[in-house]
Motif scaffolding. Sequence first.
Motif, PDB file in Angstrom:
ATOM      1  N   PRO A 107      12.687  35.491 -42.596  1.00 56.00           N
ATOM      2  CA  PRO A 107      14.123  35.616 -42.891  1.00 56.00           C
ATOM      3  C   PRO A 107      14.977  34.660 -42.049  1.00 56.00           C
ATOM      4  CG  PRO A 107      13.129  37.776 -42.495  1.00 56.00           C
ATOM      5  CD  PRO A 107      12.117  36.743 -42.096  1.00 56.00           C
ATOM      6  N   VAL A 108      16.120  34.324 -42.565  1.00 56.67           N
ATOM      7  CA  VAL A 108      17.084  33.466 -41.869  1.00 56.67           C
ATOM      8  C   VAL A 108      17.916  34.352 -40.937  1.00 56.67           C
ATOM      9  CG1 VAL A 108      19.104  31.981 -42.194  1.00 56.67           C
ATOM     10  CG2 VAL A 108      17.194  31.870 -43.814  1.00 56.67           C
ATOM     11  N   THR A 109      18.196  33.870 -39.733  1.00 51.22           N
ATOM     12  CA  THR A 109      18.996  34.645 -38.782  1.00 51.22           C
ATOM     13  C   THR A 109      20.416  34.094 -38.685  1.00 51.22           C
ATOM     14  OG1 THR A 109      18.407  33.297 -36.866  1.00 51.22           O
ATOM     15  CG2 THR A 109      16.932  35.144 -37.410  1.00 51.22           C
ATOM     16  N   ILE A 110      21.301  34.925 -38.199  1.00 46.76           N
ATOM     17  CA  ILE A 110      22.688  34.510 -37.986  1.00 46.76           C
ATOM     18  C   ILE A 110      22.738  33.388 -36.956  1.00 46.76           C
ATOM     19  CG2 ILE A 110      24.907  35.248 -37.011  1.00 46.76           C
ATOM     20  CD1 ILE A 110      24.428  37.968 -38.375  1.00 46.76           C
ATOM     21  N   THR A 111      21.948  33.521 -35.892  1.00 45.12           N
ATOM     22  CA  THR A 111      21.922  32.495 -34.846  1.00 45.12           C
ATOM     23  C   THR A 111      21.491  31.147 -35.418  1.00 45.12           C
ATOM     24  OG1 THR A 111      21.463  34.175 -33.177  1.00 45.12           O
ATOM     25  CG2 THR A 111      20.921  31.889 -32.604  1.00 45.12           C
ATOM     26  N   GLU A 112      20.519  31.162 -36.295  1.00 45.76           N
ATOM     27  CA  GLU A 112      20.056  29.915 -36.924  1.00 45.76           C
ATOM     28  C   GLU A 112      21.172  29.245 -37.702  1.00 45.76           C
ATOM     29  OE1 GLU A 112      17.148  28.612 -40.615  1.00 45.76           O
ATOM     30  OE2 GLU A 112      16.585  30.373 -39.443  1.00 45.76           O
ATOM     31  N   ILE A 113      21.865  30.012 -38.526  1.00 44.29           N
ATOM     32  CA  ILE A 113      22.944  29.429 -39.326  1.00 44.29           C
ATOM     33  C   ILE A 113      24.080  28.942 -38.430  1.00 44.29           C
ATOM     34  CG2 ILE A 113      24.712  29.910 -41.079  1.00 44.29           C
ATOM     35  CD1 ILE A 113      22.710  31.754 -42.440  1.00 44.29           C
ATOM     36  N   ALA A 114      24.421  29.726 -37.414  1.00 42.17           N
ATOM     37  CA  ALA A 114      25.479  29.321 -36.478  1.00 42.17           C
ATOM     38  C   ALA A 114      25.120  27.999 -35.812  1.00 42.17           C
ATOM     39  CB  ALA A 114      25.709  30.407 -35.431  1.00 42.17           C
ATOM     40  N   THR A 115      23.863  27.845 -35.438  1.00 45.99           N
ATOM     41  CA  THR A 115      23.404  26.605 -34.810  1.00 45.99           C
ATOM     42  C   THR A 115      23.432  25.451 -35.808  1.00 45.99           C
ATOM     43  OG1 THR A 115      22.004  27.855 -33.303  1.00 45.99           O
ATOM     44  CG2 THR A 115      21.470  25.516 -33.616  1.00 45.99           C
ATOM     45  N   GLN A 116      22.908  25.674 -37.009  1.00 44.73           N
ATOM     46  CA  GLN A 116      22.824  24.606 -38.017  1.00 44.73           C
ATOM     47  C   GLN A 116      24.198  24.065 -38.405  1.00 44.73           C
ATOM     48  OE1 GLN A 116      20.323  23.009 -38.568  1.00 44.73           O
ATOM     49  NE2 GLN A 116      18.542  24.193 -39.100  1.00 44.73           N
ATOM     50  N   PHE A 117      25.208  24.936 -38.458  1.00 38.51           N
ATOM     51  CA  PHE A 117      26.539  24.516 -38.886  1.00 38.51           C
ATOM     52  C   PHE A 117      27.533  24.396 -37.734  1.00 38.51           C
ATOM     53  CE2 PHE A 117      24.844  26.305 -42.911  1.00 38.51           C
ATOM     54  CZ  PHE A 117      25.029  25.199 -43.717  1.00 38.51           C
ATOM     55  N   ALA A 118      27.042  24.598 -36.505  1.00 37.35           N
ATOM     56  CA  ALA A 118      27.884  24.491 -35.299  1.00 37.35           C
ATOM     57  C   ALA A 118      29.145  25.353 -35.437  1.00 37.35           C
ATOM     58  CB  ALA A 118      28.229  23.040 -35.011  1.00 37.35           C
ATOM     59  N   ILE A 119      28.915  26.641 -35.728  1.00 39.71           N
ATOM     60  CA  ILE A 119      30.029  27.568 -35.890  1.00 39.71           C
ATOM     61  C   ILE A 119      29.820  28.784 -34.987  1.00 39.71           C
ATOM     62  CG2 ILE A 119      30.711  26.883 -38.228  1.00 39.71           C
ATOM     63  CD1 ILE A 119      28.985  29.028 -39.372  1.00 39.71           C
ATOM     64  N   SER A 120      30.874  29.529 -34.775  1.00 40.08           N
ATOM     65  CA  SER A 120      30.847  30.702 -33.913  1.00 40.08           C
ATOM     66  C   SER A 120      29.936  31.782 -34.482  1.00 40.08           C
ATOM     67  CB  SER A 120      32.269  31.259 -33.769  1.00 40.08           C
ATOM     68  OG  SER A 120      32.238  32.589 -33.308  1.00 40.08           O
ATOM     69  N   ARG A 121      28.987  32.230 -33.671  1.00 42.28           N
ATOM     70  CA  ARG A 121      28.083  33.306 -34.083  1.00 42.28           C
ATOM     71  C   ARG A 121      28.875  34.590 -34.331  1.00 42.28           C
ATOM     72  NH1 ARG A 121      25.289  37.588 -32.943  1.00 42.28           N
ATOM     73  NH2 ARG A 121      23.101  37.768 -33.507  1.00 42.28           N
ATOM     74  N   ASN A 122      29.842  34.881 -33.465  1.00 41.67           N
ATOM     75  CA  ASN A 122      30.631  36.106 -33.608  1.00 41.67           C
ATOM     76  C   ASN A 122      31.394  36.143 -34.927  1.00 41.67           C
ATOM     77  OD1 ASN A 122      29.765  37.079 -31.150  1.00 41.67           O
ATOM     78  ND2 ASN A 122      31.501  36.239 -30.032  1.00 41.67           N
ATOM     79  N   HIS A 123      31.978  35.004 -35.311  1.00 43.55           N
ATOM     80  CA  HIS A 123      32.707  34.953 -36.578  1.00 43.55           C
ATOM     81  C   HIS A 123      31.726  35.082 -37.746  1.00 43.55           C
ATOM     82  CE1 HIS A 123      36.277  34.348 -38.907  1.00 43.55           C
ATOM     83  NE2 HIS A 123      35.768  33.313 -39.533  1.00 43.55           N
ATOM     84  N   LEU A 124      30.578  34.465 -37.599  1.00 43.06           N
ATOM     85  CA  LEU A 124      29.569  34.505 -38.655  1.00 43.06           C
ATOM     86  C   LEU A 124      29.044  35.930 -38.882  1.00 43.06           C
ATOM     87  CD1 LEU A 124      28.213  32.576 -40.609  1.00 43.06           C
ATOM     88  CD2 LEU A 124      26.429  32.208 -38.901  1.00 43.06           C
TER      89      LEU A 124
END
Length: 150
Positions: free
Chosen positions: A25-42
């Motif tokens: 599965p894809v994690t929130i941390t992975e997506i936050a890192t890939q798109f350089a966005i805030s994990r908390n907002h994500l």
Amino acid sequence: MQLTHFTDLGLRVLIYLTYPDRTEPVTITEIATQFAISRNHLVKVVHFLAQQGWIVTARGKGGGMALSQPIETYRLGHLISTLEGHTELIDCAKPACGLKGQCQLKHILDQAQKSFYAVLDSYTLRDAVATPTREAIISLHQLRLQATVS
């Protein structure tokens, strides 16, 4: 008209999740890192996507998220209008307008907004991830794999 940051992030998550060759599965941390966005907002965005039934999530070790339906079932107009909160372009009541009920602008803008979403609804998430977007998604996932191997 400009879409909100929330909508932008929601669409990025859904697009990222279209990659079919995942074994985990894809994690929130992975997506936050890939798109350089805030994990908390994500986290808020992912929670909303799950509430809509668009993604499935699992907590804990080995947890993550995935699309809940085939990508051709996600209509872009529906996704965007829901992410945007079904807001009107103008609200004649706030602040109160002296032309309310006698002005054609509201009618014209409402009609334009309906047309906007109707055009978007003629496309699905599958259309949005066609080439060259598909290759960009593959590259992001390959970069993630290279980073975990290194």
